[in-house]
Design a protein around this motif. Structure first.
Motif: not given
Lengths: 243, 240
Positions: A65, A69, A149, A153, A162-163, A166, A170
């Motif tokens: 990620p 991102m 990811g 993003s 976004s990080f 994800s 995950c």
């Protein structure tokens, strides 16, 4: 095809013309080397990379990620997406170009872990087939995480958001299939639901692939995972490019 | 070469562009005038196929902006409002990326770059990282990007914004020089620019076209400088 290659080349170069690539590689390679030894690489007295491949999913939950991102979030924040998509580049070309560039970058990171197999070959006689299968499974898993990811993003302008999204997605995919999780859930859920959760999780498919059982079903799982999230990314980019 | 019919775009309850229609022929330099938030950039983004219209159509060089968006983008050079670029690239790397995307290869690419770099006066910064450039240079790199494939249609959103008076003059001369072969739309806040280079002027406010005329005719009709005309039309809602 022009559009795809233009994006692919630009993205791959961008990793190495910013500190991103070097910071990522140093941290990834440090943990990829350190963790197997901490977990008792020597104590096992086995010339294989089982420990290394066991640890990789955990490392990938955070590392992939962090590569993914910036894919779309940065493009939208700086407004360069307007430049990109007013060139004769279609949204699918741009999404795929970015995805494959990031995947190629992760492949480079995986290749750079070569001292580990080299050490194992020096110490004993490992099964090269298993090591190749392990790397193949890791590569496919990286692609799956990357597609997830890429989707998150595209969803936000904020790289941190976004990080985190994800990593969570995950993490759920990996941990859902861990034996400890399944045991815990078995008290609450019927077996039929449990087996669905298990077969949707990355863990079981990754494990069977890296043990050298190249089953079409496991490979198909990863390819469908990638295709579905990439398709969703295309949809989101098209919808939100100008917002 | 550009035909716009009843183009409309809403953002939520706000109608950014409201049923605008106009044509631009080869040789025309159309000046898009209007207060901030009038819908100039939105209209240009739709023509450059970045935003899709809610209703209405437009064609560029005979291609429909919705159904043949790729052909439209091939025939357009577009400079967006803040000239977004990729800050970590060098100017050279960036122009090569644009050539990649536009399919300019080999000798054609070399020629294009050799033509465009002195034309936009960016030879001094050719190997510099875009991040380190001043606003004026960034804008000219954006302009180089829009001109590199020698497109028949140019859409330039405030091309002289952030340039010093000399650079402004150079860019205007550049636009004038190319005008014969192309259809050009520029948006601007600088009224003298319209007087100097535009063959036509459209004044747009609250998403609607209020006037479609020439700078000279506007001044005759309203008996005043272009600035007075602009204020009369955009503020005095019903005087027009």
């Amino acid at each position: 095809m022009n559009g795809f290659w233009a994006v692919f080349k630009r993205e791959l170069k961008a990793y190495f013309s910013t500190p991103v690539a070097y910071v990522f590689l140093v941290i990834f390679l440090f943990f990829a080397g350190y963790l197997p030894f901490r977990e008792g690489f020597f104590e096992l007295r086995q010339a294989d990379l089982n420990l290394f491949f066991q640890i990789l999913p955990l490392l990938f939950i955070f590392m992939v990620p962090s590569t993914a991102m910036r894919l779309w979030a940065e493009e939208r924040r700086t407004g360069s997406i307007e430049l990109l998509l007013t060139l004769p580049i279609t949204v699918p070309q741009a999404v795929l170009g970015k995805f494959f560039a990031a995947w190629a970058f992760l492949a480079i990171a995986l290749v750079l872990t070569f001292p580990l197999p080299a050490a194992v070959f020096y110490l004993g006689e490992p099964d090269p087939g298993l090591i190749i299968a392990g790397y193949l499974a890791s590569f496919l898993m990286a692609g799956g995480f990357l597609a997830i990811g890429s989707f998150f993003s595209a969803l936000t302008k904020n790289q941190v958001v976004s990080f985190i999204l994800s990593v969570a997605a995950c993490g759920i995919l990996v941990y859902a299939g861990m034996p400890s999780t399944l045991e815990y859930l078995s008290d609450m859920l019927p077996d039929s639901v449990l087996s669905v959760i298990e077969s949707l999780s990355i863990q079981i498919h990754y494990d069977s692939l890296r043990r050298g059982v190249i089953a079409a079903a496991d490979a198909a799982y990863f390819l469908i995972l990638i295709a579905a999230w990439i398709y969703a990314s295309m949809f989101v980019v098209e919808e939100r490019k100008a917002s | 070469m550009i035909e716009v019919q009843q183009l409309t775009r809403r953002f939520g309850p706000i109608v950014a562009v409201d049923r605008i229609s106009f044509n631009v022929q080869k040789g025309d330099i159309l000046g898009f005038l209007g207060p901030n938030g009038a819908g100039k950039s939105t209209a240009m983004k739709m023509l450059a196929c970045f935003l899709s219209p809610d209703s209405g159509t437009a064609t560029v060089c005979g291609y429909d902006i919705i159904r043949q968006s790729l052909q439209v983008r091939r025939s357009i050079g577009y400079l967006a409002e803040n000239a977004p670029l990729y800050p970590e690239m060098t100017v050279a790397g960036f122009l090569h990326f644009v050539c990649d995307a536009r399919g300019l290869k080999g000798a054609v690419r070399r020629e294009a770059i050799e033509r465009i770099v002195p034309l936009c006066s960016i030879q001094n910064v050719y190997h510099q990282t875009i991040d380190t450039l001043s606003k004026g240079y960034k804008r000219r790199v954006g302009l180089a990007q829009a001109l590199i494939h020698n497109p028949p249609v140019l859409i330039l959103d405030e091309p002289t914004d952030g340039l010093d008076p000399n650079q402004k003059h150079e860019v205007r001369q550049l636009i004038l020089k190319m005008a014969k072969e192309k259809a050009i739309i520029i948006s601007t806040h600088i009224l003298e620019e319209v007087e100097q280079i535009c063959t036509r002027a459209i004044i747009i406010a609250r998403g609607r076209i209020l006037v479609d005329s020439t700078p000279q005719k506007l001044q005759q009709d309203y008996r005043g400088t272009l600035e007075e005309v602009f204020r009369k039309i955009t503020l005095g809602k019903k005087t027009a």
